[in-house]
Motif scaffolding. Structure first.
Motif, short mmCIF file in Angstrom:
data_model
loop_
_atom_site.label_atom_id
_atom_site.label_comp_id
_atom_site.label_asym_id
_atom_site.label_seq_id
_atom_site.Cartn_x
_atom_site.Cartn_y
_atom_site.Cartn_z
N ALA A 1 0.83 -1.20 0.00
CA ALA A 1 0.00 0.00 0.00
C ALA A 1 0.87 1.26 0.00
O ALA A 1 0.56 2.23 -0.69
N CYS A 2 1.98 1.23 0.73
CA CYS A 2 2.90 2.37 0.74
C CYS A 2 3.59 2.54 -0.61
O CYS A 2 3.76 3.66 -1.10
N VAL A 3 3.96 1.42 -1.24
CA VAL A 3 4.55 1.48 -2.58
C VAL A 3 3.52 2.03 -3.57
O VAL A 3 3.83 2.85 -4.44
N SER A 4 2.28 1.59 -3.44
CA SER A 4 1.20 2.07 -4.29
C SER A 4 1.00 3.57 -4.11
O SER A 4 0.78 4.30 -5.08
N LEU A 5 1.07 4.02 -2.88
CA LEU A 5 0.92 5.45 -2.58
C LEU A 5 1.97 6.27 -3.32
O LEU A 5 1.65 7.26 -3.98
N VAL A 6 3.21 5.85 -3.23
CA VAL A 6 4.30 6.56 -3.90
C VAL A 6 4.13 6.48 -5.42
O VAL A 6 4.30 7.48 -6.13
N GLY A 7 3.77 5.31 -5.92
CA GLY A 7 3.57 5.15 -7.37
C GLY A 7 2.44 6.02 -7.90
O GLY A 7 2.57 6.64 -8.97
N GLU A 8 1.34 6.06 -7.18
CA GLU A 8 0.21 6.90 -7.60
C GLU A 8 0.60 8.37 -7.61
O GLU A 8 0.27 9.10 -8.55
N ALA A 9 1.28 8.81 -6.57
CA ALA A 9 1.67 10.22 -6.49
C ALA A 9 2.65 10.59 -7.61
O ALA A 9 2.49 11.63 -8.26
N LEU A 10 3.64 9.74 -7.85
CA LEU A 10 4.62 10.04 -8.91
C LEU A 10 3.97 10.01 -10.29
O LEU A 10 4.29 10.85 -11.15
N THR A 11 3.07 9.09 -10.52
CA THR A 11 2.38 9.03 -11.80
C THR A 11 1.48 10.26 -11.99
O THR A 11 1.42 10.83 -13.08
N GLY A 12 0.81 10.68 -10.92
CA GLY A 12 -0.01 11.88 -10.99
C GLY A 12 0.82 13.11 -11.31
O GLY A 12 0.44 13.94 -12.15
N VAL A 13 1.97 13.22 -10.66
CA VAL A 13 2.88 14.34 -10.94
C VAL A 13 3.37 14.28 -12.39
O VAL A 13 3.46 15.31 -13.07
N ALA A 14 3.65 13.09 -12.88
CA ALA A 14 4.11 12.94 -14.28
C ALA A 14 3.02 13.38 -15.26
O ALA A 14 3.31 14.07 -16.25
N PHE A 15 1.78 12.99 -15.00
CA PHE A 15 0.69 13.41 -15.88
C PHE A 15 0.52 14.93 -15.86
O PHE A 15 0.33 15.56 -16.89
N LEU A 16 0.57 15.53 -14.66
CA LEU A 16 0.42 16.98 -14.56
C LEU A 16 1.59 17.71 -15.21
O LEU A 16 1.40 18.73 -15.87
N ALA A 17 2.81 17.19 -15.06
CA ALA A 17 3.97 17.80 -15.69
C ALA A 17 3.89 17.69 -17.21
O ALA A 17 4.24 18.64 -17.93
#
Length: 134
Positions: free
Chosen positions: A99-115
């Motif tokens: 779940a913690c790995v998922s949290l980091v992955g979701e956040a990084l992917t969200g930042v990548a989409f926004l960037a």
């Protein structure tokens, strides 16, 4: 009991948000729409927030369960020869780590989409002004 229901709702909701984000990401590859990039990024960031809340509630629930187990053990009159920790075994497993790995992955992917949406908007602005961006 409220904490148990809360994390039982939050963590599956996080998975549903991830699945919807994945579908939006695939549609975005086909549509190449900037607004869809922003929506997908925001949805992934919201999913990361829901995952983080679910993990925090789960940890709080386990702490409350541990305190309740200690209280019950003390109220039953456990003998002094046995340590309290020997009678109680509460551990976090792989699900919390994932779940913690998922949290980091979701956040990084969200930042990548926004960037990506931000870079695409600046690239289009440069093309509208006749500036070539390499």
């Amino acid at each position: 009991m409220d904490l148990h229901v809360t994390f039982l709702v939050l963590l599956p909701l996080s998975v549903i948000i991830m699945m919807v984000s994945a579908v939006l990401g695939i549609v975005n590859l086909l549509a190449r729409a900037q607004w869809l990039l922003v929506v997908t990024g925001i949805l992934l960031m919201f999913g990361a927030l829901v995952t983080m809340c679910g993990v925090c509630v789960y940890v709080a629930y386990c702490a409350a369960a541990y305190r309740e187990a200690i209280r019950l053990l003390l109220s039953t009159g456990a003998d002094g020869s046995k340590s309290l920790e020997d009678g109680i075994d509460i551990r976090f497993g792989w699900s919390l780590a994932l779940a913690c790995v998922s949290l980091v992955g979701e956040a990084l992917t969200g930042v990548a989409f926004l960037a990506t949406a931000w870079m695409l908007s600046h690239q289009r602005t440069g093309e509208d002004q006749g500036i070539e961006i390499k």
